[in-house]
Design an enzyme around this catalytic site. Structure first.
Site, PDB file in Angstrom:
ATOM      1  CB  SER A 111     -10.246  -2.327   1.888  1.00  0.00           C
ATOM      2  OG  SER A 111      -9.032  -1.706   1.573  1.00  0.00           O
ATOM      3  CB  SER A 151      -6.006   1.888  -3.508  1.00  0.00           C
ATOM      4  OG  SER A 151      -5.992   3.251  -3.154  1.00  0.00           O
ATOM      5  CD  GLU A 152      -5.710   3.881   1.851  1.00  0.00           C
ATOM      6  OE1 GLU A 152      -4.993   3.224   1.072  1.00  0.00           O
ATOM      7  OE2 GLU A 152      -5.367   4.978   2.339  1.00  0.00           O
ATOM      8  CG  ASN A 153     -10.279   3.594  -2.843  1.00  0.00           C
ATOM      9  OD1 ASN A 153      -9.115   3.231  -2.825  1.00  0.00           O
ATOM     10  ND2 ASN A 153     -10.897   3.944  -3.932  1.00  0.00           N
ATOM     11  CG  ASN A 195      -1.869   1.180   1.255  1.00  0.00           C
ATOM     12  OD1 ASN A 195      -1.448   2.324   1.318  1.00  0.00           O
ATOM     13  ND2 ASN A 195      -3.160   0.890   1.215  1.00  0.00           N
TER      14      ASN A 195
END
Lengths: 232, 210
Positions: B88, B46-48, B23
């Site tokens: 996520s 990607s954390e979304n 990340n």
């Protein structure tokens, strides 16, 4: 069969709005936000809202619309950096704010929807987030207690929905929508497209979580940061 | 000659290993993506809610439903998957991400990091930063060695509100690389940028290191 599908947002929200209520909204930035329902909530004039949403929209779109009309009393969010009206109201102490780490916020919504009162996480240990929270050591590591979140109303945006209320999200527009759909008994979904059926193997949100739905009138899908590369 | 931002990112890219799930934070860390060695299999998260980030789209490929955690338009690649924010962060908090490269305002000699808030100024929020430092196996920080007024950003103690306590494994600045094993003991000076001397690094650094 219960009639979940409504003609418009005002009808879908009828009887579900009251001053001082808590509303959870799906979306990340302006991606996957329930545009149509936000506009209808603005037009309803309901006020003193506590809104749970990862972000607060931008000045003239998304939840920023409800900030502009001063309908929001408190935000529970992880990042609100794209909104000047938010900054103004917060610095003037007109708006309450509760920051949650993004993963904690997602898990609090998931837990609330799953009937889990609280959970322990390492996120936030040693920071202001941990202040006033129970801390416990598991396997030699410190964790803090976070509580589940529930809302009086949840609003979500989906790509496809069927008349039963099953939902399918598209790409990163899924984000917070699945958890938000679960954290209330009153979840209203707006779908880009009403379809006869969704393959049961690939349903993202099962119908039980959706009480009412509409076909979205607003699908602007504004882009916050349009970045491109030259054709390779 | 101190390293420029892209050279700092290239140095961070040398910490990647084949098969890693990674990340990258917003800012200088995004430059790491362009420095992944050819042929190395590194999957970006990607954390979304996407695993397998592709390059920025062409004008024709732009899709409003496909953005990264910095809210920039991006693309998917072969093997990509989408998931909810809860899934996520289960990846992040569950220790499934091998490495994260993050920016910082301050890092302390005990591994504390501050990168989300300056009291008295507007508070934007921590987003996913606290989850990343708490859950990702290895945290590499990319930051300028000093702030604009010359103050060392690698300090004895952080003065800003923390993002996480004792979570940093490596610090890469425009002047030097510091690292430590197992988040124990002092950071060691591993490298200096070309043309920079160890004495210059010492003079510019408040933190104790060996």
């Amino acid at each position: 069969m219960a009639q979940k599908l409504h003609d418009d947002a005002a009808s879908a929200l009828k009887g579900l709005l009251f001053d001082g209520m808590t509303i959870a909204a799906g979306g990340f930035g302006l991606c996957g936000i329930p545009e149509t329902l936000i506009l209808a909530i603005r037009d309803s004039g309901v006020k003193n809202l506590t809104v749970i949403s990862n972000n607060a929209g931008v000045d003239d779109w998304g939840l920023g619309l409800l900030l502009r009309t001063r309908q929001i009393k408190k935000m529970i969010s992880s990042y609100v950096g794209e909104n000047k009206e938010f900054e103004r109201q917060f610095l003037a102490k007109e708006l309450e704010l509760e920051f949650n780490p993004q993963g904690t916020l997602a898990e609090r919504l998931r837990a609330g929807g799953a009937g889990i009162a609280g959970f322990y996480t390492r996120t936030g240990v040693g920071t202001v987030v941990a202040e006033g929270k129970d801390a416990k050591v598991f396997g030699g590591e410190t964790y803090i207690l976070e509580t589940g979140l529930v809302a009086d109303l949840s609003i979500v945006k989906a790509w496809k929905g069927d008349k039963y209320g099953n939902l399918l999200f598209r790409k990163t527009a899924r984000n917070f929508n699945p958890m938000v759909a679960t954290c209330s008994r009153n979840t209203v979904a707006e779908v880009e497209e009403l379809v006869p059926s969704i393959d049961a193997n690939i349903v993202h949100t099962p119908s039980i979580y959706v009480r009412r739905m509409i076909v979205a009138k607003s699908n602007e899908k504004r882009i916050e940061k349009r970045i491109t590369r030259k054709e390779a | 000659m101190a390293w420029d931002r892209n050279q700092m990112a290239a140095r961070a890219a040398r910490e990647l290993k084949d098969g890693f799930y990674v990340n990258l934070g917003i800012g200088i860390p995004t430059l790491v993506a362009g420095n992944i060695p050819q042929g190395m299999d590194v999957t970006l998260q990607s954390e979304n809610g996407i695993l397998g980030l592709g390059p920025y789209p062409t004008e024709q490929e732009i899709d409003a439903d496909l953005i990264n955690a910095g809210k920039e338009t991006i693309t998917e690649i072969a093997g990509s998957s989408y998931f909810s924010s809860a899934d996520s962060f289960a990846m992040i908090r569950g220790g499934h991400i091998d490495l994260s490269v993050l920016g910082a305002m301050e890092v302390a000699e005990n591994g504390d990091i501050a990168n989300w808030m300056v009291p008295g100024k507007m508070v934007k929020g921590m987003g996913g930063a606290m989850d990343l430092v708490a859950g990702v196996r290895r945290i590499v920080v990319l930051m300028e060695h000093t702030s604009k007024d010359g103050t060392s950003k690698f300090r004895k103690k952080c003065t800003l509100p923390l993002t996480g306590a004792n979570v940093v494994d490596m610090v890469i600045t425009d002047l030097a690389v510091f690292a430590r094993d197992g988040r124990k003991g002092p950071f060691k000076l591993l490298e200096v940028a070309p043309g920079v001397t160890a004495e210059q690094v010492k003079a510019a650094t408040e933190a104790h290191y060996v």
